[in-house]
Design a protein around this motif. Structure first.
Motif, short mmCIF file in Angstrom:
data_model
loop_
_atom_site.label_atom_id
_atom_site.label_comp_id
_atom_site.label_asym_id
_atom_site.label_seq_id
_atom_site.Cartn_x
_atom_site.Cartn_y
_atom_site.Cartn_z
N MET B 1 0.85 -1.21 0.00
CA MET B 1 0.00 0.00 0.00
C MET B 1 0.88 1.25 0.00
O MET B 1 1.84 1.34 0.76
CB MET B 1 -0.87 -0.01 1.27
N GLU B 2 0.56 2.18 -0.88
CA GLU B 2 1.37 3.39 -1.00
C GLU B 2 1.13 4.31 0.21
O GLU B 2 0.02 4.38 0.73
CB GLU B 2 0.97 4.13 -2.27
N ASN B 3 2.19 4.96 0.65
CA ASN B 3 2.06 5.86 1.80
C ASN B 3 1.17 7.06 1.42
O ASN B 3 1.50 7.81 0.50
CB ASN B 3 3.46 6.33 2.20
N PRO B 4 0.03 7.24 2.14
CA PRO B 4 -0.87 8.35 1.76
C PRO B 4 -0.29 9.74 1.99
O PRO B 4 -0.82 10.72 1.50
CB PRO B 4 -2.11 8.13 2.63
N LEU B 5 0.84 9.79 2.73
CA LEU B 5 1.44 11.11 2.98
C LEU B 5 2.43 11.51 1.88
O LEU B 5 2.88 12.64 1.85
CB LEU B 5 2.14 11.11 4.35
N GLU B 6 2.72 10.55 0.99
CA GLU B 6 3.69 10.85 -0.09
C GLU B 6 3.18 11.94 -1.03
O GLU B 6 3.96 12.64 -1.66
CB GLU B 6 3.96 9.58 -0.89
N GLN B 7 1.86 12.04 -1.12
CA GLN B 7 1.28 13.05 -2.03
C GLN B 7 1.61 14.48 -1.59
O GLN B 7 1.50 15.41 -2.38
CB GLN B 7 -0.23 12.88 -2.11
N PHE B 8 2.03 14.62 -0.32
CA PHE B 8 2.35 15.98 0.17
C PHE B 8 3.85 16.29 0.09
O PHE B 8 4.28 17.34 0.56
CB PHE B 8 1.88 16.14 1.63
N ALA B 9 4.61 15.35 -0.48
CA ALA B 9 6.07 15.56 -0.53
C ALA B 9 6.42 16.69 -1.49
O ALA B 9 5.87 16.79 -2.58
CB ALA B 9 6.75 14.27 -0.97
N ILE B 10 7.33 17.55 -1.03
CA ILE B 10 7.79 18.66 -1.87
C ILE B 10 8.93 18.14 -2.74
O ILE B 10 9.90 17.57 -2.24
CB ILE B 10 8.30 19.83 -0.98
N LYS B 11 8.78 18.34 -4.05
CA LYS B 11 9.84 17.90 -4.98
C LYS B 11 10.44 19.13 -5.64
O LYS B 11 9.70 19.99 -6.13
CB LYS B 11 9.23 16.98 -6.04
N LYS B 12 11.75 19.17 -5.67
CA LYS B 12 12.42 20.30 -6.31
C LYS B 12 12.41 20.11 -7.82
O LYS B 12 12.93 19.12 -8.33
CB LYS B 12 13.87 20.40 -5.81
N LEU B 13 11.82 21.07 -8.52
CA LEU B 13 11.81 20.98 -9.99
C LEU B 13 13.03 21.68 -10.57
O LEU B 13 13.63 21.19 -11.51
CB LEU B 13 10.52 21.61 -10.54
N TYR B 14 13.37 22.84 -10.01
CA TYR B 14 14.58 23.56 -10.43
C TYR B 14 15.36 23.97 -9.18
O TYR B 14 15.05 25.00 -8.58
CB TYR B 14 14.23 24.81 -11.25
N PRO B 15 16.32 23.14 -8.78
CA PRO B 15 17.08 23.49 -7.56
C PRO B 15 17.82 24.82 -7.74
O PRO B 15 18.40 25.08 -8.80
CB PRO B 15 18.08 22.33 -7.42
N TRP B 16 17.74 25.66 -6.73
CA TRP B 16 18.39 26.98 -6.81
C TRP B 16 18.79 27.43 -5.42
O TRP B 16 17.94 27.54 -4.54
CB TRP B 16 17.42 28.00 -7.46
N GLN B 17 20.05 27.68 -5.22
CA GLN B 17 20.57 28.15 -3.93
C GLN B 17 21.04 29.59 -4.11
O GLN B 17 21.74 29.88 -5.07
CB GLN B 17 21.77 27.30 -3.50
N ALA B 18 20.60 30.49 -3.21
CA ALA B 18 21.07 31.88 -3.30
C ALA B 18 21.27 32.42 -1.90
O ALA B 18 20.35 32.36 -1.07
CB ALA B 18 20.06 32.72 -4.07
N GLY B 19 22.46 32.95 -1.64
CA GLY B 19 22.78 33.54 -0.33
C GLY B 19 22.59 32.57 0.83
O GLY B 19 22.12 32.96 1.89
N GLY B 20 22.93 31.31 0.60
CA GLY B 20 22.80 30.30 1.65
C GLY B 20 21.37 29.85 1.90
O GLY B 20 21.10 29.12 2.84
N MET B 21 20.44 30.34 1.06
CA MET B 21 19.03 29.95 1.23
C MET B 21 18.59 29.06 0.06
O MET B 21 19.05 29.23 -1.06
CB MET B 21 18.14 31.20 1.26
N ASP B 22 17.67 28.14 0.39
CA ASP B 22 17.15 27.26 -0.64
C ASP B 22 15.95 27.93 -1.30
O ASP B 22 14.88 28.01 -0.71
CB ASP B 22 16.74 25.92 0.00
N LEU B 23 16.13 28.45 -2.51
CA LEU B 23 15.04 29.14 -3.21
C LEU B 23 14.56 28.31 -4.40
O LEU B 23 14.15 28.87 -5.43
CB LEU B 23 15.49 30.53 -3.67
N SER B 24 14.63 27.00 -4.28
CA SER B 24 14.29 26.12 -5.40
C SER B 24 12.84 26.29 -5.84
O SER B 24 11.97 26.59 -5.02
CB SER B 24 14.50 24.66 -5.00
#
Lengths: 101, 241
Positions: B1-24
């Motif tokens: 059975m698939e984990n029902p919480l997987e649908q809420f997972a955040i996936k990075k489409l375009y990873p982008w780091q700026a000034g030490g912050m994750d702005l993906s």
């Protein structure tokens, strides 16, 4: 010309009658739905300040390297704020009920 | 059975780091962008012919506007009509975001505390700004009502501050939890449709009922979020203690 004026009058009368009918037929939300909505609102309003107090207390404890002093104090303040929120929400709900009567 | 919480997972489409912050750019950002595009295109399309006798599209857009105006009239009174554009944006963004989240393979950004929380904190900051603008320094009586002895200050000020800070939290939790729970239920029942084989029609019917209910919940939650934002705004700008 006279015909068009009477048409306009008829249309105005029909619009007025429709508006009157619409006003009278305003649907009332069921009391049960309203009760649950208010119950959930009061519960959330009570719990939120306690949670916020605990979170800020936890961060302050971590910052000052103390044990659970800030967490405990702010949890008590949160509890008081929660009770105050419940009182204000209940007053607001009462006002809404009185207004809808 | 698939984990029902997987649908809420955040996936990075375009990873982008700026000034030490994750702005993906994530799937959540994409869904927000789609929501804004849908709202803007729908309204542009509906209002392209601004006729005295409205077309169906224009009547639809105007009915939403009237609904928001009515809501503001009830909570904020005549003074509140200048906030119509803000409240309209808030309502449509949440309602359309909730509804688009019901589509298969889409993502419900309103189920994320980070996304809704940011919106709620933004509302709180606006409340404070408008409160100070309307009432001046009297706004700070929110934290310490007039007429109280100064000895009470160490007790009242933290309590009122926590009460104020709890407002965005309660707004966020209400919306995010409602949206998450509905989607988890849909996913769990959806899994049963496959695993129950011949009897899969039972969860299928239940799933259909829940989807209809969720459609109602999406609008109801957007309505509650917007109404409470208006109530908090009215508390900030009114002089009543």
């Amino acid at each position: 010309m006279r015909e068009s004026t009477s048409d306009t009058e008829k249309m105005a009368q029909r619009i007025a009658a429709f508006k009157h009918k619409q006003k009278q037929a305003k649907p009332k939300r069921s009391d049960i739905a309203k009760f649950w909505e208010n119950a959930v609102r009061v519960a959330v309003e009570f719990v939120s300040p306690v949670f916020i107090g605990i979170c800020i207390g936890y961060l302050l404890d971590k910052w000052f390297d103390t044990r659970i002093i800030f967490m405990l104090i702010l949890a008590i303040f949160g509890l008081a704020a929660g009770m105050l929120n419940v009182y204000r929400t209940a007053k607001q709900i009462e006002k809404d009920i009185d207004g809808s009567k | 059975m698939e984990n029902p919480l997987e649908q809420f997972a955040i996936k990075k489409l375009y990873p982008w780091q700026a000034g030490g912050m994750d702005l993906s750019f994530t799937n959540s950002s994409l869904c927000m962008l789609i929501t804004v595009t849908v709202i803007v295109l729908t309204l542009l399309l509906a209002l392209r012919k601004r006729a005295v006798v409205p077309t169906k599209g224009q009547a639809f857009a105007e009915s939403i506007y009237d609904f928001i105006r009515g809501m503001i009239g009830e909570t904020l009174g005549q003074d509140g009509f200048k906030f119509v554009s803000f409240v309209f944006t808030l309502f449509t963004f949440i309602a359309v975001g909730n509804m688009l989240g019901l589509l298969p393979y889409s993502f419900t950004f309103t189920s994320h505390i980070a996304a809704v929380g940011t919106l709620s904190v933004f509302c709180l900051i606006l409340n404070i700004i408008f409160g100070i603008k309307h009432r001046g320094l009297r706004y700070f009586h929110t934290f310490f009502p007039e007429g109280l002895p100064w000895l009470m200050a160490p007790l009242i000020i933290p309590v009122e501050t926590l009460s104020l800070l709890a407002k965005p939290f309660s707004l966020t939790i209400r919306l995010a939890v409602n949206m998450s729970v509905g989607h988890i239920m849909l996913q769990v029942l959806g899994t049963f449709i496959v695993t129950m084989g011949l009897f899969g029609f039972i969860p299928l019917v239940a799933d259909m009922c829940i989807i209809m209910f969720e459609l109602f919940v999406t609008l109801l939650q957007a309505y509650i979020y917007t109404t409470l934002s208006c109530v908090y705004l009215s508390q900030a700008i009114s002089d009543e203690e």
